[in-house]
Motif scaffolding. Structure first.
Motif, short mmCIF file in Angstrom:
data_model
loop_
_atom_site.label_atom_id
_atom_site.label_comp_id
_atom_site.label_asym_id
_atom_site.label_seq_id
_atom_site.Cartn_x
_atom_site.Cartn_y
_atom_site.Cartn_z
N LEU A 1 0.83 -1.20 0.00
CA LEU A 1 0.00 0.00 0.00
C LEU A 1 0.86 1.26 0.00
O LEU A 1 0.51 2.27 -0.63
CB LEU A 1 -0.94 0.00 1.21
CG LEU A 1 -2.02 -1.08 1.21
CD1 LEU A 1 -2.89 -0.96 2.47
CD2 LEU A 1 -2.90 -0.99 -0.03
N ILE A 2 2.00 1.21 0.70
CA ILE A 2 2.90 2.37 0.71
C ILE A 2 3.50 2.58 -0.68
O ILE A 2 3.47 3.70 -1.23
CB ILE A 2 4.01 2.17 1.76
CG1 ILE A 2 3.41 2.20 3.17
CG2 ILE A 2 5.08 3.24 1.61
CD1 ILE A 2 4.38 1.80 4.25
N ILE A 3 4.04 1.52 -1.27
CA ILE A 3 4.67 1.64 -2.59
C ILE A 3 3.64 2.05 -3.63
O ILE A 3 3.90 2.89 -4.50
CB ILE A 3 5.34 0.31 -2.98
CG1 ILE A 3 6.51 0.01 -2.03
CG2 ILE A 3 5.82 0.34 -4.42
CD1 ILE A 3 7.14 -1.35 -2.25
N ARG A 4 2.44 1.47 -3.53
CA ARG A 4 1.38 1.78 -4.50
C ARG A 4 1.00 3.26 -4.43
O ARG A 4 0.82 3.92 -5.46
CB ARG A 4 0.19 0.88 -4.19
CG ARG A 4 -0.98 0.94 -5.15
CD ARG A 4 -1.93 -0.20 -4.80
NE ARG A 4 -3.16 -0.12 -5.55
CZ ARG A 4 -4.26 0.49 -5.12
NH1 ARG A 4 -4.27 1.05 -3.94
NH2 ARG A 4 -5.34 0.54 -5.87
N GLY A 5 0.86 3.78 -3.22
CA GLY A 5 0.53 5.19 -3.07
C GLY A 5 1.61 6.10 -3.63
O GLY A 5 1.31 7.09 -4.31
N VAL A 6 2.87 5.75 -3.38
CA VAL A 6 3.99 6.52 -3.94
C VAL A 6 3.97 6.45 -5.46
O VAL A 6 4.19 7.44 -6.16
CB VAL A 6 5.33 6.01 -3.38
CG1 VAL A 6 6.50 6.69 -4.09
CG2 VAL A 6 5.41 6.26 -1.88
N ALA A 7 3.67 5.24 -6.00
CA ALA A 7 3.64 5.07 -7.46
C ALA A 7 2.58 5.95 -8.11
O ALA A 7 2.83 6.55 -9.17
CB ALA A 7 3.38 3.59 -7.79
N PHE A 8 1.40 6.04 -7.50
CA PHE A 8 0.36 6.90 -8.06
C PHE A 8 0.83 8.36 -8.13
O PHE A 8 0.53 9.06 -9.10
CB PHE A 8 -0.91 6.84 -7.20
CG PHE A 8 -1.72 5.60 -7.38
CD1 PHE A 8 -1.90 5.03 -8.63
CD2 PHE A 8 -2.33 4.97 -6.29
CE1 PHE A 8 -2.66 3.89 -8.80
CE2 PHE A 8 -3.08 3.84 -6.45
CZ PHE A 8 -3.25 3.29 -7.71
N GLU A 9 1.55 8.80 -7.11
CA GLU A 9 1.95 10.20 -7.04
C GLU A 9 3.22 10.51 -7.85
O GLU A 9 3.40 11.63 -8.33
CB GLU A 9 2.19 10.60 -5.57
CG GLU A 9 0.95 10.48 -4.69
CD GLU A 9 -0.19 11.38 -5.14
OE1 GLU A 9 0.10 12.45 -5.73
OE2 GLU A 9 -1.35 11.02 -4.93
N TYR A 10 4.11 9.52 -8.02
CA TYR A 10 5.39 9.79 -8.64
C TYR A 10 5.46 9.40 -10.11
O TYR A 10 6.36 9.84 -10.83
CB TYR A 10 6.51 9.05 -7.88
CG TYR A 10 7.05 9.81 -6.70
CD1 TYR A 10 6.20 10.18 -5.66
CD2 TYR A 10 8.38 10.16 -6.62
CE1 TYR A 10 6.68 10.87 -4.57
CE2 TYR A 10 8.87 10.87 -5.53
CZ TYR A 10 8.01 11.21 -4.51
OH TYR A 10 8.49 11.92 -3.44
N ARG A 11 4.52 8.56 -10.57
CA ARG A 11 4.61 8.06 -11.94
C ARG A 11 4.69 9.18 -12.96
O ARG A 11 5.46 9.12 -13.92
CB ARG A 11 3.39 7.17 -12.22
CG ARG A 11 3.30 6.68 -13.66
CD ARG A 11 1.99 5.97 -13.89
NE ARG A 11 1.80 5.68 -15.31
CZ ARG A 11 1.29 6.54 -16.18
NH1 ARG A 11 0.94 7.76 -15.77
NH2 ARG A 11 1.15 6.21 -17.46
N HIS A 12 3.91 10.23 -12.78
CA HIS A 12 3.83 11.30 -13.78
C HIS A 12 4.85 12.42 -13.54
O HIS A 12 4.85 13.41 -14.28
CB HIS A 12 2.42 11.90 -13.78
CG HIS A 12 2.08 12.60 -12.49
ND1 HIS A 12 1.69 11.92 -11.36
CD2 HIS A 12 2.08 13.92 -12.16
CE1 HIS A 12 1.46 12.79 -10.38
NE2 HIS A 12 1.69 14.00 -10.84
N LYS A 13 5.72 12.27 -12.55
CA LYS A 13 6.66 13.35 -12.24
C LYS A 13 7.76 13.49 -13.30
O LYS A 13 8.35 14.56 -13.44
CB LYS A 13 7.30 13.11 -10.87
CG LYS A 13 6.33 13.13 -9.69
CD LYS A 13 5.68 14.48 -9.51
CE LYS A 13 4.79 14.51 -8.28
NZ LYS A 13 4.11 15.80 -8.11
#
Length: 335
Positions: A93-105
Motif C-alpha cells: 500500500l505504501i509503494i502503491r501510493g507513492v507510485a500513483f503520485e510519482y509516476r507522472h513526475k
C-alpha cells in the motif's frame, strides 16, 4: 443487543466497506497490465481512481483501529499471527501510493514503466492476501491456551485459504473492470465490459466453490442467505454488464463483495478467532471485547460520525462521477 455484538457488526461493516471500495481500485491496478493497450490508456485507468483511492484506504485504518479499540485480544492475536501477510500488504500500500503520485513526475520511459509495474504488483498481492487472511480466520488457526497464535506461515497456506485468496483477487479485478466500464469512454469502455464478462464468470466458479465450502464447514441459515445473495448479485451484474448498464452492474458487483464478506463474518460469529488446536482456546466476541464502559464511549462517538463520513465520501464520488477517455489526456510536452 450487547455492545460487543454491536461492535462486531460495526467492524464487519467497516471491513466490508473497505473491500467494496478498495476492491475496485485494486482491480484497476491489476487491469493496467491487460486492459490498457498503451501508456495513455494506463493513465486513463489510473485517473479513474485518482480522486478516490486514498479515501478508500481510510476505511482500512478505521476498521483496524476499531478492532484494536473494541476487541484488543482479537487485534493482538490477528495482527501477530498474520504479521507477515499484513506486513506485505502494508508495504504494497505504501509503494502503491507513492507510485500513483510519482509516476507522472518524469516523462522517461523507464521511470514510468517501473512505477506501472509497482502499481500492478502492489494491487495484485494485497487483493490475494486479504482473501487468504479472512479465509484463515474462518477456518481457524493454531491458537494456544494463552490465546496467542502458535503456528507458522506455512499453516496459513492451506487449500481453503488459497482458494479464498484467488476468489478475492479475481472478484476484485471483476469489480475493477465494471468500474472501468462505468468511468471510461471509447475502446477502453468496450474492452472493460468484455474483461468483466470473463472475470465475472471465473469469479462465479470460485465464489460457488469457496462459499459452498464455507457453508458446509461453518455455515448456518443466515450465511446461506448471504451465499444466495452473492450468487444472484453476481449473475445480475454479468447480465447488466452485457447490456451496457454499467452503473447497476457496478452496484451489484459491490453487493457480491458485500455478501461474500457478510457470509465470512456470519460464519465466524460468535467467535472472532477460532482455534484449530482446541475449540476451547478460540477467541469469542464476548471474551475478546474491551470493557463495557470503553465500548459505550466508543458507541457515543461512532453512531453520529459513521453516517457523516459515509455521506461525505458518497458526495466525493458524486463530484467525480464523469467519464474520462484518452481525449482527456494531454499530449506529452515537446522537448
Amino acid at each position: 443487543m450487547h455492545l460487543h455484538d454491536f461492535w462486531f457488526l460495526l467492524i464487519a461493516v467497516l471491513w466490508t466497506g473497505y473491500f467494496f471500495l478498495e476492491g475496485f481500485d485494486f482491480g484497476i491496478g491489476v487491469l493496467t497490465k491487460g486492459l490498457a493497450k498503451d501508456r495513455t490508456e494506463r493513465r486513463v485507468l489510473i485517473n479513474t481512481i485518482g480522486p478516490v483511492w486514498d479515501g478508500n484506504e481510510v476505511w482500512l485504518i478505521t476498521a483496524a483501529g476499531a478492532t484494536f479499540a473494541a476487541f484488543p485480544d482479537w487485534y493482538a492475536t490477528l495482527f501477530s499471527g498474520f504479521y507477515l501477510p499484513f506486513l506485505a500488504v502494508l508495504v504494497c500500500l505504501i509503494i502503491r501510493g507513492v507510485a500513483f503520485e510519482y509516476r507522472h513526475k518524469r516523462s522517461g520511459e523507464r521511470w514510468q514503466r517501473n512505477w506501472e509495474h509497482a502499481i500492478f504488483w502492489c494491487s495484485l498481492l494485497p487483493a490475494f492476501l486479504w482473501g487468504l487472511t479472512f479465509a484463515n480466520m474462518v477456518r481457524g488457526v493454531p491458537i494456544g491456551p494463552d490465546k496467542n497464535f502458535s503456528g507458522a506461515l506455512v499453516d496459513l497456506l492451506n487449500p481453503y485459504a488459497l482458494l479464498g485468496g484467488l476468489l478475492t483477487l479475481v472478484l476484485f479485478t471483476f469489480h475493477g473492470a465494471v468500474f472501468a466500464a462505468l468511468k471510461t469512454t471509447g475502446g477502453i469502455r468496450h474492452r472493460a465490459r468484455s474483461y468483466a464478462t470473463v472475470l465475472g464468470m471465473t469469479s462465479g466458479v470460485l465464489l460457488v466453490a469457496f462459499l459452498g465450502w464455507t457453508q458446509i464447514e461453518s455455515g448456518n441459515g443466515r450465511s446461506l442467505a448471504a451465499l444466495v445473495t452473492a450468487v444472484v448479485a453476481l449473475a445480475l451484474a454479468l447480465v447488466l454488464n452485457h447490456f451496457g448498464r454499467e452503473g447497476w452492474a457496478f452496484a451489484l458487483s459491490g453487493v457480491t463483495i458485500a455478501a461474500v464478506f457478510a457470509l465470512v463474518f456470519l460464519a465466524l460469529f460468535p467467535e472472532v478467532m477460532p482455534s484449530s488446536t482446541n475449540p476451547a482456546w478460540s477467541l469469542t466476541v464476548a471474551d475478546a471485547a474491551s470493557s463495557p464502559y470503553t465500548l459505550k464511549i466508543m458507541t457515543w462517538v461512532a453512531v453520529p460520525m459513521t453516517p457523516l463520513i459515509i455521506g461525505y465520501q458518497a458526495w466525493t464520488y458524486w463530484v467525480f462521477r464523469k467519464r474520462i477517455g484518452t481525449q482527456h489526456i494531454p499530449a506529452p510536452a515537446a522537448h
